[in-house]
Scaffold this active site. Structure first.
Site, PDB file in Angstrom:
ATOM      1  N   HIS A 168       0.679  -1.412   0.107  1.00  0.00           N
ATOM      2  CA  HIS A 168      -0.106  -0.224   0.138  1.00  0.00           C
ATOM      3  C   HIS A 168       1.042   1.256  -0.092  1.00  0.00           C
ATOM      4  O   HIS A 168       0.788   2.220   1.018  1.00  0.00           O
ATOM      5  CB  HIS A 168      -0.814   0.047   1.260  1.00  0.00           C
ATOM      6  N   GLU A 275      -0.601   0.936  -5.760  1.00  0.00           N
ATOM      7  CA  GLU A 275      -0.362  -0.054  -4.678  1.00  0.00           C
ATOM      8  C   GLU A 275      -0.372  -1.331  -5.467  1.00  0.00           C
ATOM      9  O   GLU A 275      -1.617  -1.993  -5.779  1.00  0.00           O
ATOM     10  CB  GLU A 275      -1.580  -0.225  -3.861  1.00  0.00           C
TER      11      GLU A 275
HETATM   12  O1  TA6 Z   1      -6.005   1.821  -0.956  1.00  0.00           O
HETATM   13  C1  TA6 Z   1      -7.253   1.839  -1.001  1.00  0.00           C
HETATM   14  C2  TA6 Z   1      -8.029   1.726   0.208  1.00  0.00           C
HETATM   15  O2  TA6 Z   1      -8.659   0.334   0.385  1.00  0.00           O
HETATM   16  C3  TA6 Z   1      -9.179   2.734   0.176  1.00  0.00           C
HETATM   17  O3  TA6 Z   1     -10.514   2.158   0.032  1.00  0.00           O
HETATM   18  C4  TA6 Z   1      -8.861   3.088   1.767  1.00  0.00           C
HETATM   19  O4  TA6 Z   1      -9.695   2.637   2.692  1.00  0.00           O
HETATM   20  C5  TA6 Z   1      -7.395   2.999   1.788  1.00  0.00           C
HETATM   21  O5  TA6 Z   1      -7.261   1.853   1.603  1.00  0.00           O
HETATM   22  C6  TA6 Z   1      -6.940   3.233   3.153  1.00  0.00           C
HETATM   23  O6  TA6 Z   1      -7.259   2.522   4.196  1.00  0.00           O
HETATM   24  P1  TA6 Z   1      -6.953   2.593   5.928  1.00  0.00           P
HETATM   25  O7  TA6 Z   1      -7.490   1.207   6.367  1.00  0.00           O
HETATM   26  O8  TA6 Z   1      -5.484   2.569   5.698  1.00  0.00           O
HETATM   27  O9  TA6 Z   1      -7.615   3.782   6.251  1.00  0.00           O
END
Ligand code: TA6
Length: 301
Positions: A168, A275
């Site tokens: 991520h 990601e």
């Molecule tokens: O990166 C995509 C994602 O799934 C978004 O939908 C958003 O939720 C992001 O990840 C961040 O997630 P987090 O749990 O780190 O706040």
């Protein structure tokens, strides 16, 4: 190469000045600087770095589930994005390598930091929610113009399990309004913002002018780069190894305002998540089987 392990984080610096810093919590890369000390990753000023919450920024690890999967029995009880990013990994060691390309006299140094995770490190609540025997090795390799992060998952159990895996990565950009993302043209994607489960197809370069949350599955080989172009200049290229999907996320104003650990709130203008992952469907690991996925991010100054 020098590195320090103050029991909470590991840093490595190349002789030419490039550096990385990895938090043992989540094996989260929280900093990657080029030879001039310019930070290439985005880290929220309100990111928790004390192990109380997944880090908002850097490169959190998503395993064994991307998002939440209420319809997937094995992972339905796990928190969003699973437990890898909120577990304490152990530092397994470092290795350096020199490669002197024929073309140049300067040896290309790189340093690889290895981190490990196994059920012994999981809290009992997590183990009860996901009781499989596994071990993971996460390798972070810093070279002069690139960062490679590679995750290997081994099924050490006597029964199969299914998993998803994603890196991520929060890239730092100068101004999101001047960014184009290339290399996704003609890729199909699922748009999580307008909630359509139907697949759409990316026609041209992607620009970001609002909340963006898309899961792309390019048909082209993972070695075809996804490029971040800022004001006409390519600043990052990302290639994948064995990861079929690329999530593109920017929270924009409303979502950024809604995230307590997202600061400054204007910071959405300086970050872009690219990601690489295997998140559409599930990887089934048979007993004794391993799954490896990696990304290499190359910076071009
Ligand atoms: O990166 C995509 C994602 O799934 C978004 O939908 C958003 O939720 C992001 O990840 C961040 O997630 P987090 O749990 O780190 O706040």
């Amino acid at each position: 190469v020098s590195f320090s392990d103050d029991n909470s984080r590991v840093t490595a610096v190349l002789p030419t000045g490039e550096s990385i810093e990895v938090l043992l919590y989540g094996a989260t890369v929280i900093s990657w600087k080029d030879k001039d000390g310019t930070e290439k990753l985005w880290l929220s000023e309100a990111a928790k770095l004390d192990g109380t919450k997944a880090v908002r920024g850097g490169i959190p690890l998503v395993f064994p589930v991307f998002g939440t999967a209420s319809d997937h029995a094995q992972t339905s009880k796990l928190p969003q994005h699973g437990f890898a990013r909120t577990s304490r990994w152990e530092f397994l060691g470092k290795s350096t390598s020199e490669s002197t390309p024929a073309s140049s006299t300067a040896a290309d140094l790189s340093v690889k930091l290895d981190f490990g995770l196994s059920p012994a490190a999981l809290d009992s609540d997590t183990k009860s929610k996901w009781p499989y025997v596994f071990n993971m090795i996460y390798s972070v390799t810093l070279s002069r113009d690139s960062l490679t992060t590679s995750l290997v998952v081994n099924n050490d159990d006597d029964k199969p399990f299914e998993c998803q895996l994603l890196l991520h990565t929060y890239l730092r950009v100068q101004d999101i309004s001047k960014v184009e993302i290339k290399g996704l043209s003609s890729a199909t994607y699922i748009d999580k913002v307008n909630g359509s489960s139907s697949q759409q197809t990316q026609s041209s370069a992607l620009t970001i002018s609002g909340e963006t949350d898309r899961v792309y599955t390019p048909a082209t080989p993972p070695t075809d780069p996804v490029s971040v172009v800022e004001g006409g200049k390519t600043t990052f290229t990302v290639v994948r190894d064995n990861l079929s999907d690329v999530v593109v996320w920017n929270p924009w104003t409303e979502k950024a305002n809604g995230l307590a650990d997202f600061a400054p709130k204007e910071g959405y203008k300086n970050m872009l998540c690219i990601e690489p992952g295997s998140v559409v469907g599930w990887q089934t690991l048979e007993p004794g089987e391993a799954f490896e996925g990696a990304q290499t991010i190359t910076i071009s100054n």
